[in-house]
Design a protein around this motif. Structure first.
Motif, PDB file in Angstrom:
ATOM      1  N   GLN A  73      17.286  53.506  -9.331  1.00 36.47           N
ATOM      2  CA  GLN A  73      16.774  54.089  -8.090  1.00 36.47           C
ATOM      3  C   GLN A  73      15.324  54.543  -8.250  1.00 36.47           C
ATOM      4  OE1 GLN A  73      18.513  57.859  -6.965  1.00 36.47           O
ATOM      5  NE2 GLN A  73      18.188  57.466  -4.773  1.00 36.47           N
ATOM      6  N   ARG A  76      13.162  51.530  -7.853  1.00 37.70           N
ATOM      7  CA  ARG A  76      13.316  50.748  -6.631  1.00 37.70           C
ATOM      8  C   ARG A  76      13.411  51.692  -5.427  1.00 37.70           C
ATOM      9  NH1 ARG A  76      14.813  45.402  -6.951  1.00 37.70           N
ATOM     10  NH2 ARG A  76      15.195  44.597  -9.042  1.00 37.70           N
ATOM     11  N   GLU A  78      13.652  51.068  -2.422  1.00 37.17           N
ATOM     12  CA  GLU A  78      14.566  50.582  -1.386  1.00 37.17           C
ATOM     13  C   GLU A  78      16.037  50.828  -1.720  1.00 37.17           C
ATOM     14  OE1 GLU A  78      14.115  47.015  -4.191  1.00 37.17           O
ATOM     15  OE2 GLU A  78      13.018  48.826  -3.595  1.00 37.17           O
ATOM     16  N   ARG A 101      21.101  49.669   0.476  1.00 36.48           N
ATOM     17  CA  ARG A 101      19.709  49.335   0.745  1.00 36.48           C
ATOM     18  C   ARG A 101      19.226  50.203   1.899  1.00 36.48           C
ATOM     19  NH1 ARG A 101      16.593  44.996  -0.660  1.00 36.48           N
ATOM     20  NH2 ARG A 101      14.718  44.662   0.606  1.00 36.48           N
ATOM     21  N   GLU A 435      21.389  46.395 -10.800  1.00 31.50           N
ATOM     22  CA  GLU A 435      20.281  45.778 -10.062  1.00 31.50           C
ATOM     23  C   GLU A 435      20.638  44.362  -9.616  1.00 31.50           C
ATOM     24  OE1 GLU A 435      16.325  46.074 -11.437  1.00 31.50           O
ATOM     25  OE2 GLU A 435      16.538  48.104 -12.189  1.00 31.50           O
ATOM     26  N   VAL A 439      20.491  43.438  -5.654  1.00 32.43           N
ATOM     27  CA  VAL A 439      19.609  42.437  -5.045  1.00 32.43           C
ATOM     28  C   VAL A 439      20.412  41.263  -4.509  1.00 32.43           C
ATOM     29  CG1 VAL A 439      17.662  43.123  -6.492  1.00 32.43           C
ATOM     30  CG2 VAL A 439      19.160  41.262  -7.244  1.00 32.43           C
ATOM     31  N   ARG A 468      11.818  43.227 -14.495  1.00 34.07           N
ATOM     32  CA  ARG A 468      12.418  43.552 -13.204  1.00 34.07           C
ATOM     33  C   ARG A 468      13.326  42.416 -12.753  1.00 34.07           C
ATOM     34  NH1 ARG A 468      11.114  46.880  -8.749  1.00 34.07           N
ATOM     35  NH2 ARG A 468      11.589  45.964  -6.711  1.00 34.07           N
ATOM     36  N   SER A 470      15.209  40.276  -9.877  1.00 30.17           N
ATOM     37  CA  SER A 470      15.055  39.926  -8.471  1.00 30.17           C
ATOM     38  C   SER A 470      15.641  38.539  -8.242  1.00 30.17           C
ATOM     39  CB  SER A 470      13.574  39.958  -8.053  1.00 30.17           C
ATOM     40  OG  SER A 470      12.874  38.875  -8.657  1.00 30.17           O
TER      41      SER A 470
END
Length: 537
Positions: A73, A76, A78, A101, A435, A439, A468, A470
């Motif tokens: 958190q 990120r 978001e 989100r 994560e 995502v 990271r 993604s």
């Protein structure tokens, strides 16, 4: 009042007590049965469930999992995290961690359903897949045995219901294969085919990474044949990892004169990060092929006293070493847990302290970083175990951004306020899971409604150069089968004793290395550590 003592009145009163007692017993049995039934919690409309299926004794692991959510958190904006129900006061309550989100309405609720002596994997899988909306995924497999049981139960549920079923996310199940008695081995990832994602690396990947690292370091590379292997037959992890190390050693040609070494390394396609070619200029070729492994029937024993099979294995290893007097730096592969490995090494040292100190000891991930750093005075005292030790971590154990904050400076420098000497590899592995789920689940701006949607999105998750995660990452996190790709987080830890002549000092250097694009790189200044005193008499 004498009428109360009449026989008929006494009979009626006794009967009433008996009926009450029976009713109480029946009520208690019903309550106990209800308490011992797997009862998943209901879901609010628009929310989806992820199950964290771990033993009831895993409170510390759950705490690290929640800490990983908080770290995610912080990186990120978001990501919204609600951990208000993560640590309920009642031990029988279901801990819950929720992710969302920002700007969306649906919560991803991660619930810890506890494995106990009464509630086993079968019970929870049956309850989670019968007459309810199944979870998107089940996080489990803290070891290979649990992962195998969970995969079998999920495959059975899929056959029973005819529905695809939830995804299976494995945390630390490293075994490459599983074999039923009398049958050929099957890849573990295929037991629940097409729906399993492994966030840790496999035994094969660990063995290849450790072996490649050893051959890349002048101070650790074996100087002659053979390599030595010992494993515990009652531990499937130990036997499987021993086989993987033996396979990994085969391509390495070695030479007795270490100073003549020259080698060329390449990397296999797809960013595997595994050396595939190694050549040497030599007068006589030797192969790094292990001798016949020492098979130890049992890993049961005390803290430091070797059991009789371990003591026998230590004697056999020393007899073999005596037959190879030219070896100055022999390699000992020891794929076992902390206690068995410590006992065997201590037995070796007791038999021949001068000779056995030549061994370089290599293993997988069963020796945690905390054992050799935070808990070193008790768990791994260097003067009692004066061996160079090389082991594997699935993620960085000394990441300051994940909570590792040991002050730089002399060994006596105290920790700074709020810092931690605890390794971070578990927090980072859990953060990868959280994560990747986040995502993938919100890849299209709203929460995925089923596992059929989530699975293909997870296959698109990758890792950027800065670590990271993604859906547009530079390196995909998983291969087509669902195994974690090499080159996405491997780390090696070296514990190097410090000596003065023949004396072993109460000091050691701990190095942490990461596999990067151009090979192994040390990722921080070496840790210079001291020890209080000899920990094992």
């Amino acid at each position: 009042m004498y009428w109360l003592l009449r026989p008929t009145i006494l009979i009626v009163i006794s009967a009433a007590f008996a009926v009450g007692a029976v009713a109480l017993v029946v009520w208690s049995l019903r309550e106990g049965a209800a308490a011992n039934q797997a009862q998943p919690l209901p879901l609010r409309a628009g929310d989806r469930e992820i199950v964290w299926l771990y033993p009831a004794t895993s409170a510390a692991t759950w705490e690290r999992f929640v800490a990983a959510a908080r770290r995610a958190q912080a990186a990120r904006p978001e990501l919204e995290v609600d951990d208000g129900g993560a640590f309920p006061l009642q031990t029988t309550a279901v801990p819950e961690l929720a992710l969302r989100r920002a700007g969306t309405s649906g919560w991803l609720r991660i619930r810890w359903y506890k494995l106990t002596s009464d509630l086993k994997t079968h019970d929870w899988v049956l309850a989670l897949t019968t007459n309810r909306v199944p979870p998107l995924a089940i996080i489990g497999g803290s070891n290979s045995d649990q992962a195998i049981a969970l995969a079998h139960r999920l495959a059975e549920a899929r056959g029973r219901t005819g529905l695809p079923g939830p995804l299976l996310l494995l945390t630390q199940a490293t075994a490459d294969e599983w074999a039923a008695p009398g049958e050929h081995p099957v890849p573990l990832i295929q037991l629940y085919a097409g729906r399993t994602f492994r966030f840790c690396f496999t035994n094969r990947q660990m063995a290849e990474a450790v072996t490649a690292f050893l051959w890349s370091r002048d101070n650790l590379r074996p100087d002659a044949d053979p390599a030595y292997v010992a494993y515990w037959q009652d531990d499937p992890y130990s036997g499987d990892l021993a086989d993987r190390f033996i396979d990994a050693l085969q391509p390495y040609a070695v030479q007795a004169a270490a100073h003549d070494w020259a080698w060329v390394t390449g990397f296999a396609g797809g960013g595997s990060g595994v050396p595939i070619e190694l050549a040497a200029d030599y007068r006589g070729q030797f192969r790094a092929v292990p001798r016949v492994p020492e098979r130890i029937p049992s890993s049961i024993g005390t803290f430091h006293q070797a059991n009789r099979w371990e003591a026998e294995a230590a004697k056999n290893l020393m007899d073999s070493l005596d037959q190879n007097p030219t070896q100055r730096r022999p390699l000992l592969i020891l794929p076992g847990g902390v206690n068995p490995s410590r006992r065997l090494l201590h037995s070796l040292l007791r038999d021949a302290p001068g000779q056995t100190r030549r061994f370089v000891v290599a293993t997988g991930d069963a020796i945690p970083f905390n054992t050799v750093f935070r808990d070193r005075n008790l768990a791994w005292p260097i003067q009692d175990l004066p061996f160079p030790l090389v082991f594997f971590c699935h993620r960085n154990p000394v990441d300051p951004l994940a909570g590792f904050a040991v002050a730089e400076g002399p060994p006596t420098t105290p920790l700074t306020e709020g810092s931690s000497a605890t390794g971070t590899e578990d927090v980072l592995l859990f953060r990868d899971i959280l994560e990747a789920l986040f995502v993938a689940a919100y890849a299209e701006g709203r929460l995925a409604t089923d596992a059929e949607t989530l699975g293909p999105r997870l296959h698109q998750v990758g890792v950027d150069n800065d670590g990271r995660i993604s859906t547009a990452g530079v390196r995909r996190l998983f291969d087509a089968d669902g195994n974690r790709r090499s080159g996405t987080g491997e780390h090696i830890v070296c514990v190097l004793p410090e000596t003065a002549g023949w004396r072993v000092l109460p000091q050691a250097t701990i190095e942490v290395w990461a596999l990067q694009e151009h090979g192994w790189q040390m990722i921080r200044k070496p840790l210079q550590v001291e020890y209080e005193k000899s920990g094992i008499p």
